[in-house]
Design a protein around this motif. Structure first.
Motif, mmCIF file in Angstrom:
data_model
loop_
_atom_site.group_PDB
_atom_site.id
_atom_site.type_symbol
_atom_site.label_atom_id
_atom_site.label_comp_id
_atom_site.label_asym_id
_atom_site.label_seq_id
_atom_site.Cartn_x
_atom_site.Cartn_y
_atom_site.Cartn_z
ATOM 1 N N PHE A 1 0.831 -1.208 0.000
ATOM 2 C CA PHE A 1 0.000 0.000 0.000
ATOM 3 C C PHE A 1 0.866 1.259 0.000
ATOM 4 C CE2 PHE A 1 -2.026 3.339 2.610
ATOM 5 C CZ PHE A 1 -3.065 3.672 1.757
ATOM 6 N N VAL A 2 1.869 1.274 0.864
ATOM 7 C CA VAL A 2 2.763 2.442 0.932
ATOM 8 C C VAL A 2 3.447 2.660 -0.411
ATOM 9 C CG1 VAL A 2 4.857 3.358 1.998
ATOM 10 C CG2 VAL A 2 3.130 2.224 3.417
ATOM 11 N N HIS A 3 3.885 1.571 -1.026
ATOM 12 C CA HIS A 3 4.525 1.694 -2.343
ATOM 13 C C HIS A 3 3.502 2.077 -3.410
ATOM 14 C CE1 HIS A 3 5.976 -0.130 -6.226
ATOM 15 N NE2 HIS A 3 6.995 0.638 -5.913
ATOM 16 N N GLY A 4 2.284 1.479 -3.319
ATOM 17 C CA GLY A 4 1.275 1.725 -4.343
ATOM 18 C C GLY A 4 0.823 3.167 -4.401
ATOM 19 N N VAL A 5 0.602 3.792 -3.240
ATOM 20 C CA VAL A 5 0.106 5.170 -3.233
ATOM 21 C C VAL A 5 1.157 6.163 -3.705
ATOM 22 C CG1 VAL A 5 -1.606 4.737 -1.436
ATOM 23 C CG2 VAL A 5 0.710 5.444 -0.791
ATOM 24 N N SER A 6 2.400 5.730 -3.756
ATOM 25 C CA SER A 6 3.464 6.620 -4.237
ATOM 26 C C SER A 6 3.600 6.583 -5.753
ATOM 27 C CB SER A 6 4.809 6.221 -3.606
ATOM 28 O OG SER A 6 5.222 4.932 -4.054
ATOM 29 N N LEU A 7 2.886 5.693 -6.422
ATOM 30 C CA LEU A 7 2.977 5.553 -7.874
ATOM 31 C C LEU A 7 2.065 6.553 -8.570
ATOM 32 C CD1 LEU A 7 2.840 1.642 -8.074
ATOM 33 C CD2 LEU A 7 4.875 3.081 -8.359
ATOM 34 N N PRO A 8 2.422 7.013 -9.761
ATOM 35 C CA PRO A 8 1.545 7.924 -10.511
ATOM 36 C C PRO A 8 0.250 7.231 -10.906
ATOM 37 C CG PRO A 8 3.404 7.177 -11.867
ATOM 38 C CD PRO A 8 3.691 6.741 -10.467
ATOM 39 N N GLY A 9 -0.847 7.923 -10.730
ATOM 40 C CA GLY A 9 -2.153 7.366 -11.075
ATOM 41 C C GLY A 9 -2.818 6.617 -9.940
ATOM 42 N N ALA A 10 -2.110 6.421 -8.806
ATOM 43 C CA ALA A 10 -2.660 5.644 -7.693
ATOM 44 C C ALA A 10 -3.894 6.319 -7.094
ATOM 45 C CB ALA A 10 -1.597 5.438 -6.623
ATOM 46 N N VAL A 11 -3.853 7.643 -6.960
ATOM 47 C CA VAL A 11 -4.985 8.360 -6.361
ATOM 48 C C VAL A 11 -6.241 8.195 -7.207
ATOM 49 C CG1 VAL A 11 -5.856 10.627 -5.681
ATOM 50 C CG2 VAL A 11 -3.476 10.014 -5.221
ATOM 51 N N ASN A 12 -6.075 8.254 -8.520
ATOM 52 C CA ASN A 12 -7.225 8.057 -9.405
ATOM 53 C C ASN A 12 -7.820 6.662 -9.229
ATOM 54 O OD1 ASN A 12 -6.947 10.625 -10.497
ATOM 55 N ND2 ASN A 12 -5.592 9.923 -12.141
ATOM 56 N N GLY A 13 -6.954 5.679 -9.032
ATOM 57 C CA GLY A 13 -7.425 4.316 -8.817
ATOM 58 C C GLY A 13 -8.240 4.196 -7.540
ATOM 59 N N ILE A 14 -7.765 4.835 -6.466
ATOM 60 C CA ILE A 14 -8.479 4.777 -5.188
ATOM 61 C C ILE A 14 -9.814 5.513 -5.282
ATOM 62 C CG2 ILE A 14 -8.402 5.512 -2.780
ATOM 63 C CD1 ILE A 14 -5.379 5.035 -2.852
ATOM 64 N N ILE A 15 -9.821 6.652 -5.967
ATOM 65 C CA ILE A 15 -11.080 7.392 -6.154
ATOM 66 C C ILE A 15 -12.071 6.548 -6.949
ATOM 67 C CG2 ILE A 15 -12.106 9.397 -7.298
ATOM 68 C CD1 ILE A 15 -9.567 10.951 -6.619
ATOM 69 N N TYR A 16 -11.560 5.877 -7.961
ATOM 70 C CA TYR A 16 -12.410 5.008 -8.778
ATOM 71 C C TYR A 16 -13.001 3.881 -7.942
ATOM 72 C CZ TYR A 16 -13.825 3.133 -13.343
ATOM 73 O OH TYR A 16 -14.547 2.718 -14.428
ATOM 74 N N TYR A 17 -12.203 3.396 -6.991
ATOM 75 C CA TYR A 17 -12.628 2.306 -6.100
ATOM 76 C C TYR A 17 -13.774 2.731 -5.187
ATOM 77 C CZ TYR A 17 -12.124 -0.692 -1.903
ATOM 78 O OH TYR A 17 -12.340 -1.505 -0.814
ATOM 79 N N LEU A 18 -13.715 3.976 -4.697
ATOM 80 C CA LEU A 18 -14.693 4.438 -3.709
ATOM 81 C C LEU A 18 -15.783 5.333 -4.285
ATOM 82 C CD1 LEU A 18 -12.290 5.295 -0.748
ATOM 83 C CD2 LEU A 18 -13.727 3.273 -1.000
ATOM 84 N N LYS A 19 -15.685 5.706 -5.554
ATOM 85 C CA LYS A 19 -16.644 6.629 -6.152
ATOM 86 C C LYS A 19 -18.061 6.105 -6.014
ATOM 87 C CE LYS A 19 -17.681 9.022 -10.496
ATOM 88 N NZ LYS A 19 -17.291 9.157 -11.922
ATOM 89 N N PRO A 20 -18.940 6.823 -5.296
ATOM 90 C CA PRO A 20 -20.288 6.297 -5.033
ATOM 91 C C PRO A 20 -21.223 6.427 -6.231
ATOM 92 C CG PRO A 20 -20.034 8.442 -4.020
ATOM 93 C CD PRO A 20 -18.702 8.101 -4.616
ATOM 94 N N ASP A 21 -22.006 5.401 -6.437
ATOM 95 C CA ASP A 21 -23.056 5.410 -7.458
ATOM 96 C C ASP A 21 -24.341 4.954 -6.769
ATOM 97 O OD1 ASP A 21 -24.742 5.205 -9.578
ATOM 98 O OD2 ASP A 21 -23.555 3.747 -10.710
ATOM 99 N N TRP A 22 -25.145 5.936 -6.311
ATOM 100 C CA TRP A 22 -26.303 5.642 -5.487
ATOM 101 C C TRP A 22 -27.384 4.870 -6.229
ATOM 102 C CZ3 TRP A 22 -25.912 6.245 -0.419
ATOM 103 C CH2 TRP A 22 -24.918 7.119 0.068
#
Length: 654
Positions: A297-318
């Motif tokens: 996780f520590v290594h993953g969040v330091s990679l480019p594009g990681a934040v977009n991946g996490i946002i995509y993971y949690l992006k709510p679709d009601w």
């Protein structure tokens, strides 16, 4: 012991009231919070024992217990927290509305996961037995024990193949570049490519196929151009050496056989001495994957594009909350990830001290299990976000679940990182250890059931535990040889789709709740739990066992039956009719254990139907329960001198 012999023993007292060997009726005292210890209203349950030596007869039968309670916690974490938490939950969360998926998921945790999880642990701890013997609490339904042992046997047989593939990848992770990162190897074709970002980008602009298998990752971007990714070719042509279908068995892969043998040897030495040895191993196998997940996780969040991946993971679709499939996925995931219905939890609970607070343990384990699933999503999608950014494609083109994530998507992502061999070795080592504890704890649960069921004078019953474990491991190894052939993946998917599917686990969980709540009695079992832990659990547990959980289980079960689809591999190969027949045989071999056992016992017991039901639902208690009587009530169980001849009749005071 044959099933006929086992069943006939249960009905012995119905046919012959002079039977001299039976278990002692359980005499316990109900304890309630804020009140002094009082003898509860007697519930009659009789049993006969030989009284040559009362002191000996009333003693506790020898049974291993955990050296410390943390051994039990770690074993349950190791078994229930497995590969599904890492490769299935994150994908389901992303597919079913992101953060919105947590609403049905958490609801199902509290009405399905925790109640049945607690029920299985408490039942094992109370009965001090595993497998079939656990259901002495309602002998008519011992088929539940048989069904769970069949399911866990199948699960032990095919689940280990994931560890075999992980070990194979691990052995190939110490070269630079990684073998699946490049083309030009003997297993590659002329259509192999490592640069397909442009193709994926163009493909993402057009509608994707409606039915895409979890094993068909980057191929979905390439299939229309005839290109094949290097990682896909390594997986199918090097690791699996995939044939054209289930009927094309092909040759045995010698390298996979060695990995299979090594994995079973490791499993054997983890459990050959019982819980004393397994309880120590799980400290490593349960903790190590968490350490690696944190590092990734520590290594993953330091990679480019990681934040977009996490946002995509949690992006709510009601809007997803109104879809039935979302709720079905949440319920099914709970029963998979909590390892419900496999019988291993009752086996693990049977090694607890009688007064262990299993109620508290159930909530702690639920928190760890679900928390791991949620955290794993950050690890997975930070890396998938990086992979999508590197290839210039949408994350939906790289997000997958199951083996497709572990052996195609993640290896491809790792190959794009600096120090790729290091991260590949760490990932596959974590995968191996994460699955290993689930595997050997599952095998331990099966062995416990076998040992508790075997009569002491039988051939297997008279053998040392090490011999019985070796026989079971060798039997599974022999069956697994069918999965290391060129057609092995088709056999693996057949086991995975039918033998330990959502249908079989939901069927098992439904009957567990019905038998405990309606045959034995929910209030009665709540009293038993209070006797163990010193207070009654929240009433919500009783309501769930009696109403909510059975309704949820049967509702999801019927949804799966009505929406059944033929088994397809990689969205291309449709299994032949005889393959489906074989699959349903695997599923029904466990599901039919319950009704067939009930029918057999009722037909082979004498008396009216009401008398048969009353006799066959009368619990058969173990001698260990006598130890927990207070001294002032012990006289109600000890025999009068003039009545002490060959056998004695005891009355339960529970």
């Amino acid at each position: 012991m044959s099933p006929e012999e086992h069943f006939s023993n249960d009905c012995g007292t119905c046919e012959d009231e002079s039977q001299e060997e039976a278990e002692v009726a359980r005499p316990l005292v109900s304890e309630t919070e804020g009140s002094s210890t009082e003898v509860a209203e007697p519930r009659l349950g009789t049993g006969l024992i030989d009284t040559g030596d009362p002191a000996t007869e009333l003693g506790h039968s020898e049974r291993q217990t955990w050296s410390r309670q943390m051994d039990f916690i770690m074993s349950c974490v190791g078994f229930a927290v497995g590969l599904g938490n890492v490769w299935r939950f994150p994908y389901l969360c992303y597919k079913n509305g992101g953060g919105v998926f947590l609403i049905p998921y958490l609801l199902m945790v509290f009405v399905g996961g925790v109640p049945v999880f607690f029920l299985e642990i408490a039942l094992g701890q109370f009965m001090k037995q595993g497998g079939v013997a656990t259901w002495n609490i309602a002998p008519l339904f011992k088929g539940l024990g048989l069904a769970s042992m069949v399911i866990v046997f199948f699960c032990n047989t095919y689940y280990i193949m994931v560890l075999v593939w992980g070990l194979y990848f691990l052995a190939h992770s110490f070269t630079s570049p990684l073998p699946w990162a490049t083309c030009g190897h003997e297993w590659n074709t002329v259509n192999c490519t490592t640069n397909f970002s442009r193709v994926c980008l163009n493909q993402s602009l057009s509608p994707s196929p409606a039915n895409v298998s979890s094993l068909n990752i980057s191929a979905s971007c390439l299939e229309h151009t005839g290109l094949r990714s290097s990682v896909m070719e390594f997986w199918e042509r090097k690791v699996l050496r995939l044939s054209g279908g289930l009927d094309e068995v092909g040759d045995i892969n010698g390298y996979l056989v060695l990995c299979l043998l090594a994995t079973w040897v490791i499993v054997y030495f983890c459990i050959w001495k019982g819980v004393k040895s397994a309880g120590k191993v799980v400290y490593f196998t349960a903790v190590f994957p968490y350490l690696v997940l944190v590092v990734l996780f520590v290594h993953g969040v330091s990679l480019p594009g990681a934040v977009n991946g996490i946002i995509y993971y949690l992006k709510p679709d009601w809007s997803k909350l109104s879809e039935a499939q979302v709720w079905i996925d949440a319920a099914t995931q709970i029963f998979f990830s909590y390892a419900i219905g496999l019988g291993a939890l009752t086996a693990l609970g049977s090694y607890n001290r009688f007064n262990n607070n299993c109620y508290q343990d159930a909530f702690i384990l639920a928190l760890i299990n679900s928390g791991t699933s949620f955290f794993a999503g950050f690890v997975v999608f930070s890396v998938l976000g990086f992979m999508a950014a590197e290839q210039g494609v949408d994350i939906s083109n790289v997000a997958e679940s199951g083996p497709g994530l572990a052996f195609i998507a993640y290896p491809k992502a790792v190959s794009l990182m600096p120090l790729a061999p290091l991260w590949a070795a760490l990932f596959f080592l974590m995968l191996l250890v994460l699955g290993l504890d689930s595997q050997f704890v599952g095998v331990e649960g099966f062995i416990t059931g076998i040992m508790d069921m075997l009569p002491p004078k039988s051939f297997l019953g008279s053998q040392r535990r090490e011999v019985v474990v070796a026989i079971c491991c060798f039997t599974c190894f022999t069956i697994d040889l069918s999965m290391v052939t060129q057609g092995g993946m088709y056999v693996f998917q057949l086991f995975d789709y039918y033998s330990a599917s959502g249908i079989t686990l939901l069927w098992q969980a439904f009957w567990e709740c019905v038998v405990v709540a309606w045959v034995y009695g929910a209030d009665r079992f709540m009293d038993d739990v209070a006797c163990m832990i010193g207070y009654r659990p929240l009433p919500y547990m009783k309501w769930c066992w009696s109403y909510v959980t059975p309704v949820v289980c049967m509702g999801v079960f019927m949804f799966h039956v009505v929406n059944y689809k033929r088994l397809v591999y990689n969205a291309v190969y449709v299994y032949p009719w005889w393959g489906e027949v074989l699959g349903w045989f695997l599923a029904l071999s466990s599901m039919l254990c319950i009704p067939l056992t009930v029918l057999y016992k009722l037909l082979h017991c004498k008396g009216s139907l009401r008398e048969r039901w009353q006799h066959l639902t009368t619990p058969v208690w173990g001698r260990h329960h006598l130890e927990f009587l207070p001294p002032e009530n012990e006289a109600r169980l000890l025999p009068k001198a003039e009545e002490n001849k060959n056998t004695l009749l005891y009355e339960s005071v529970i």
